[in-house]
Design a protein around this motif. Structure first.
Motif, PDB file in Angstrom:
ATOM      1  N   ARG A  63      10.164 -10.672 -16.240  1.00  0.00           N
ATOM      2  CA  ARG A  63      10.935 -11.224 -15.117  1.00  0.00           C
ATOM      3  C   ARG A  63      11.827 -12.338 -15.647  1.00  0.00           C
ATOM      4  O   ARG A  63      11.422 -13.073 -16.557  1.00  0.00           O
ATOM      5  CB  ARG A  63       9.993 -11.827 -14.052  1.00  0.00           C
ATOM      6  CG  ARG A  63       8.990 -10.856 -13.433  1.00  0.00           C
ATOM      7  CD  ARG A  63       9.648  -9.895 -12.515  1.00  0.00           C
ATOM      8  NE  ARG A  63       8.783  -8.948 -11.841  1.00  0.00           N
ATOM      9  CZ  ARG A  63       8.557  -7.695 -12.253  1.00  0.00           C
ATOM     10  NH1 ARG A  63       9.052  -7.273 -13.399  1.00  0.00           N
ATOM     11  NH2 ARG A  63       7.843  -6.869 -11.524  1.00  0.00           N
ATOM     12  N   ASP A 180       5.822   6.582 -21.343  1.00  0.00           N
ATOM     13  CA  ASP A 180       6.132   6.020 -20.022  1.00  0.00           C
ATOM     14  C   ASP A 180       7.069   6.956 -19.255  1.00  0.00           C
ATOM     15  O   ASP A 180       7.848   7.684 -19.869  1.00  0.00           O
ATOM     16  CB  ASP A 180       6.809   4.650 -20.210  1.00  0.00           C
ATOM     17  CG  ASP A 180       6.683   3.772 -18.987  1.00  0.00           C
ATOM     18  OD1 ASP A 180       6.128   4.206 -17.968  1.00  0.00           O
ATOM     19  OD2 ASP A 180       7.152   2.613 -19.065  1.00  0.00           O
ATOM     20  N   GLU A 240       0.904   4.471  -3.998  1.00  0.00           N
ATOM     21  CA  GLU A 240       1.145   3.581  -2.852  1.00  0.00           C
ATOM     22  C   GLU A 240       0.218   3.837  -1.676  1.00  0.00           C
ATOM     23  O   GLU A 240       0.192   3.041  -0.735  1.00  0.00           O
ATOM     24  CB  GLU A 240       2.612   3.698  -2.398  1.00  0.00           C
ATOM     25  CG  GLU A 240       3.590   3.168  -3.455  1.00  0.00           C
ATOM     26  CD  GLU A 240       5.048   3.240  -3.022  1.00  0.00           C
ATOM     27  OE1 GLU A 240       5.337   3.850  -1.976  1.00  0.00           O
ATOM     28  OE2 GLU A 240       5.896   2.672  -3.750  1.00  0.00           O
ATOM     29  N   PHE A 259       1.473  -0.111  -6.142  1.00  0.00           N
ATOM     30  CA  PHE A 259       1.381  -1.153  -5.124  1.00  0.00           C
ATOM     31  C   PHE A 259       0.122  -1.024  -4.269  1.00  0.00           C
ATOM     32  O   PHE A 259      -0.351  -2.005  -3.725  1.00  0.00           O
ATOM     33  CB  PHE A 259       2.632  -1.128  -4.230  1.00  0.00           C
ATOM     34  CG  PHE A 259       3.916  -1.468  -4.955  1.00  0.00           C
ATOM     35  CD1 PHE A 259       3.897  -2.055  -6.219  1.00  0.00           C
ATOM     36  CD2 PHE A 259       5.154  -1.198  -4.376  1.00  0.00           C
ATOM     37  CE1 PHE A 259       5.076  -2.369  -6.891  1.00  0.00           C
ATOM     38  CE2 PHE A 259       6.349  -1.513  -5.029  1.00  0.00           C
ATOM     39  CZ  PHE A 259       6.295  -2.093  -6.296  1.00  0.00           C
TER      40      PHE A 259
END
Ligand code: C2E
Ligand code: MG
Ligand code: MG
Ligand code: MG
Length: 283
Positions: A63, A180, A240, A259
């Protein structure tokens, strides 16, 4: 007249073109400054063993701690870093940060799970990633088995000889390798087998298809069967919903990430998930 209008249009697009170039230059200059100043932090997202509900690993995601804009996500700067080549220097910062974090957790006597680091194709071509990793592990006194490397399918399409040699060196150090975003690139099965990957991370587009269509489960099942036959663990990305977890468990997927379990967290908040925290769906 039409002629002048045409000329006018041309000038208009001309100006727009130069504005775009100027904007890109200033974005790149700002990013270069950020890399020089090290304005980056790592967030960590857990990966959970689907049959036991135990956190078995974490992925480090970069980030930009921007002085005015706050926390900026990779979608806004990783593509520019890739195009400009800044990803090489940024990638070195990332490796150092993850090793420093692991060393800090180790110094606290914290029970640890391995952390995976995303490495870009350009780092393989332009930097000696294997040496960088080995230096960082040495410097921070971190054992190699605590680190895993993720690389996307598309990074394997370039000069395969060079990449596969670097990958072999990394594996020889005791670092696990993961593919990935599997399913979005064009790697062949023979390539995956030859490079001897440990983990296959299936792109979240396939996870989303699990509920959307009947074929979704068919595809996922084929990927899992193939990966298991090649001796790889399978991780579903972008999970999710509970329904997706249920279906993935049925298909004998090994791990889930997304998530539904946890978003990527700053180090201070990742600490509680380190001691192999149990997630609730199993009980
Ligand atoms: P990735 O390695 O495939 O990482 C997964 C991305 O999906 C992360 O986005 C993560 O936050 C997001 N994600 C996780 N679970 C879910 C979910 O349930 N739903 C949805 N919609 N998204 C989910 P993030 O952190 O924005 O990173 C985006 C990409 O940027 C990464 O994709 C990776 O390719 C790149 N990246 C991130 N950190 C680094 C780094 O340190 N070095 C390099 N070279 N690339 C990085
Ligand atoms: Mg990744
Ligand atoms: Mg991914
Ligand atoms: Mg992805």
């Amino acid at each position: 007249s039409a002629k002048t209008a045409g000329k006018h249009d041309y000038r208009f697009f001309d100006a727009r073109f130069y504005d775009a170039i100027r904007a890109r230059h200033s974005r790149e200059a700002e990013l270069r400054h950020a890399v020089d100043q090290d304005q980056f932090v790592m967030y960590y997202q857990p990966r959970v063993d689907i049959s036991t509900g135990v956190t078995c690993s974490m992925e480090a995601l970069v980030r930009w701690a921007h002085p005015n804009r706050g926390i900026v996500e990779p979608v806004e700067f990783v593509p520019l870093a890739e195009e400009s080549g800044l990803i090489v220097q940024l990638g070195e910062l990332v490796i150092d940060k993850v090793c420093a974090q692991l060393a800090f957790w180790l110094s606290r006597g914290q029970e640890l799970v391995p952390v995976s680091i995303n490495v870009s194709a350009r780092q393989f071509n332009e930097a000696r990633v294997a040496e960088r990793l080995s230096e960082a592990l040495q410097r921070h006194q971190v054992p190699a088995h605590l680190v895993e490397i993720e690389l996307t399918e598309s990074s394997m399409t370039g000069d395969c000889q060079e990449v596969s040699e670097a990958l072999k060196a990394i594996q020889a150090m005791g670092i696990n390798l993961a593919v990935d975003d599997f399913g979005t690139g064009y790697s062949s099965l023979s390539q995956l087998q030859r490079l001897d990957f440990d983990v296959l991370k299936v792109d979240r587009a396939f996870t989303a298809e699990l509920e959307a269509t009947r074929e979704g489960a068919v595809f996922f099942n084929a990927i899992i069967t193939m990966a298991h036959a090649l001796g790889m663990r399978v991780v579903a990305e972008g999970v999710e919903t509970m329904e997706q977890v249920r279906k993935l468990k049925e298909l004998q997927c090994d791990e889930v990430q997304g998530f539904f379990i946890s978003t990527p967290l700053p180090p201070s908040e990742s600490q509680p998930i380190l001691p192999k925290r149990l997630f609730s769906w199993v009980n």
